[in-house]
Design a protein around this motif. Sequence first.
Motif, PDB file in Angstrom:
ATOM      1  N   ARG A   1      35.723  30.950-124.562  1.00  0.00           N
ATOM      2  CA  ARG A   1      36.079  32.634-124.335  1.00  0.00           C
ATOM      3  C   ARG A   1      35.039  32.795-124.215  1.00  0.00           C
ATOM      4  NH1 ARG A   1      41.129  36.416-125.229  1.00  0.00           N
ATOM      5  NH2 ARG A   1      39.959  37.642-123.572  1.00  0.00           N
ATOM      6  N   ASN A   2      35.114  34.129-125.769  1.00  0.00           N
ATOM      7  CA  ASN A   2      33.711  34.746-126.250  1.00  0.00           C
ATOM      8  C   ASN A   2      31.918  34.447-125.610  1.00  0.00           C
ATOM      9  OD1 ASN A   2      34.404  37.462-126.435  1.00  0.00           O
ATOM     10  ND2 ASN A   2      36.670  35.940-127.769  1.00  0.00           N
TER      11      ASN A   2
ATOM     12  N   ALA B   1      42.195  22.710-121.371  1.00  0.00           N
ATOM     13  CA  ALA B   1      42.395  23.703-120.618  1.00  0.00           C
ATOM     14  C   ALA B   1      41.539  24.324-120.314  1.00  0.00           C
ATOM     15  CB  ALA B   1      42.495  23.608-122.164  1.00  0.00           C
ATOM     16  N   TRP B   2      41.039  23.821-119.445  1.00  0.00           N
ATOM     17  CA  TRP B   2      39.400  24.726-118.594  1.00  0.00           C
ATOM     18  C   TRP B   2      39.491  25.752-117.760  1.00  0.00           C
ATOM     19  CZ3 TRP B   2      38.928  25.115-114.118  1.00  0.00           C
ATOM     20  CH2 TRP B   2      39.416  24.752-112.590  1.00  0.00           C
ATOM     21  N   LEU B   3      40.726  25.684-117.324  1.00  0.00           N
ATOM     22  CA  LEU B   3      41.261  26.646-115.951  1.00  0.00           C
ATOM     23  C   LEU B   3      41.313  27.859-116.900  1.00  0.00           C
ATOM     24  CD1 LEU B   3      41.665  27.895-113.656  1.00  0.00           C
ATOM     25  CD2 LEU B   3      43.955  26.723-113.153  1.00  0.00           C
ATOM     26  N   PRO B   4      42.674  28.419-117.916  1.00  0.00           N
ATOM     27  CA  PRO B   4      43.138  29.198-118.966  1.00  0.00           C
ATOM     28  C   PRO B   4      41.778  30.392-119.077  1.00  0.00           C
ATOM     29  CG  PRO B   4      44.636  27.551-119.838  1.00  0.00           C
ATOM     30  CD  PRO B   4      43.527  27.128-118.368  1.00  0.00           C
TER      31      PRO B   4
ATOM     32  N   TYR C   1      39.291  31.452-116.967  1.00  0.00           N
ATOM     33  CA  TYR C   1      39.970  32.936-116.561  1.00  0.00           C
ATOM     34  C   TYR C   1      39.486  34.027-118.004  1.00  0.00           C
ATOM     35  CZ  TYR C   1      43.605  36.498-115.145  1.00  0.00           C
ATOM     36  OH  TYR C   1      44.179  36.839-114.398  1.00  0.00           O
ATOM     37  N   ALA C   2      40.031  33.604-118.686  1.00  0.00           N
ATOM     38  CA  ALA C   2      40.045  34.478-120.455  1.00  0.00           C
ATOM     39  C   ALA C   2      38.560  34.981-120.708  1.00  0.00           C
ATOM     40  CB  ALA C   2      40.632  33.972-121.622  1.00  0.00           C
ATOM     41  N   GLY C   3      37.907  34.218-120.483  1.00  0.00           N
ATOM     42  CA  GLY C   3      36.316  34.254-120.067  1.00  0.00           C
ATOM     43  C   GLY C   3      35.451  34.979-118.839  1.00  0.00           C
ATOM     44  N   VAL C   4      35.439  34.384-117.522  1.00  0.00           N
ATOM     45  CA  VAL C   4      35.383  35.341-116.997  1.00  0.00           C
ATOM     46  C   VAL C   4      35.986  36.473-116.708  1.00  0.00           C
ATOM     47  CG1 VAL C   4      34.118  35.291-114.314  1.00  0.00           C
ATOM     48  CG2 VAL C   4      34.182  33.161-116.226  1.00  0.00           C
ATOM     49  N   LEU C   5      37.065  36.934-116.953  1.00  0.00           N
ATOM     50  CA  LEU C   5      37.404  38.057-116.747  1.00  0.00           C
ATOM     51  C   LEU C   5      37.947  38.989-117.291  1.00  0.00           C
ATOM     52  CD1 LEU C   5      39.934  36.627-113.503  1.00  0.00           C
ATOM     53  CD2 LEU C   5      38.278  37.812-113.929  1.00  0.00           C
ATOM     54  N   SER C   6      38.809  37.657-118.482  1.00  0.00           N
ATOM     55  CA  SER C   6      39.378  39.305-119.286  1.00  0.00           C
ATOM     56  C   SER C   6      38.452  39.452-120.089  1.00  0.00           C
ATOM     57  CB  SER C   6      40.839  38.541-120.108  1.00  0.00           C
ATOM     58  OG  SER C   6      40.581  39.104-121.505  1.00  0.00           O
TER      59      SER C   6
ATOM     60  N   GLY D   1      46.646  28.028-122.775  1.00  0.00           N
ATOM     61  CA  GLY D   1      45.216  27.290-122.821  1.00  0.00           C
ATOM     62  C   GLY D   1      45.654  27.135-124.488  1.00  0.00           C
ATOM     63  N   MET D   2      46.601  28.256-125.243  1.00  0.00           N
ATOM     64  CA  MET D   2      47.047  27.386-126.846  1.00  0.00           C
ATOM     65  C   MET D   2      47.332  25.496-126.720  1.00  0.00           C
ATOM     66  SD  MET D   2      46.397  30.663-128.972  1.00  0.00           S
ATOM     67  CE  MET D   2      47.732  31.082-128.624  1.00  0.00           C
TER      68      MET D   2
END
Length: 317
Positions: free
Chosen positions: A43-44, A238-241, A244-249, A30-31
């Motif tokens: 993400r947060n 970068a919507w996919l990573p 993933y980080a926002g919802v799951l991580s 993502g970065m």
Amino acid sequence: MEKKNSLGYSMLLLLAAFIWGSAFVAQSVGMEHIGPFTFSAVRNTIGFLVLIPVSVIASRSSRARQVRNGTGENLAEALEKAGSASTHRFGISKQTLIGGLVCGVVLCASSNFQQCGMVYTTVGKSGFITALYVVFVPVFGIFLKKKTTWRTWFSVLLAVIGLYLLCMTGTDLTVNYGDGLMLICAILFAVHILVVDRFIDGADGVTMSCIQFGVTAVISTVLMFVFEEPRISDITTAWLPILYAGVLSSGVAFTLQIITQRHLTPVVAALIMSMESVFSVLSGWVVLGEWMSTRELIGCILMFVAIILAQLPGRKK
């Protein structure tokens, strides 16, 4: 509240460790398009928005269950108990609110140090250095007047040697800038574990997690506009990573941590969470094709041995 080592809650926390480990890849990818503060802010924010309806539903369900389980003379007590958890305007108890605010500040600092550190180091090294928090947890226990055994100090020595082999790869014998940021991140994550353990008893776990993400999102957004120039086009790329980080991580894994720590001791929780380092290395190998030298692998092994050794139960008298 007495805490027991429950297999079910341990497996849930292991699932959280897997999500965190694989999320190192999402954070790294993502970065490539956005800055670390932008990534952290978005993400947060996603994690906060995802948990709002979950928190509302869980809180109402919990209060309804308390009232429903009260019969006869216990009904008044159940109603009083259900109402006491809603001492604030939005039905949030004082314990939950304060815990969420404190956890949010600590999580914001730790996650942003991690995000910035990943700009300068690999996914595998990020995972292993971050996992040092399981060594810092018992060390910080000294300041909480908890006895520290010789095995803990030996674990710290092993971890320092492993960190040296892992990070001191150049001829100038200096620690990589990113490795230093990740080490600070590990210290802050250890503080986060202890803070969660301090506030979780008597708090609403889901709501407390939701509040911490809201606090982290707000502070990260301020940092984003101060130090970076965010663009919507870069964020959508970068919507996919990010998702993933926002919802799951964020939304799922950190909530699982808070919920399961109610039933596990900090030592057992830290041990299980340290498995994220293994998952991060495997994810970096499978997805990004990252390889580590023999020296770095030996350093990783020593660090992981230190992590395990520090968390083994002592001999009973």
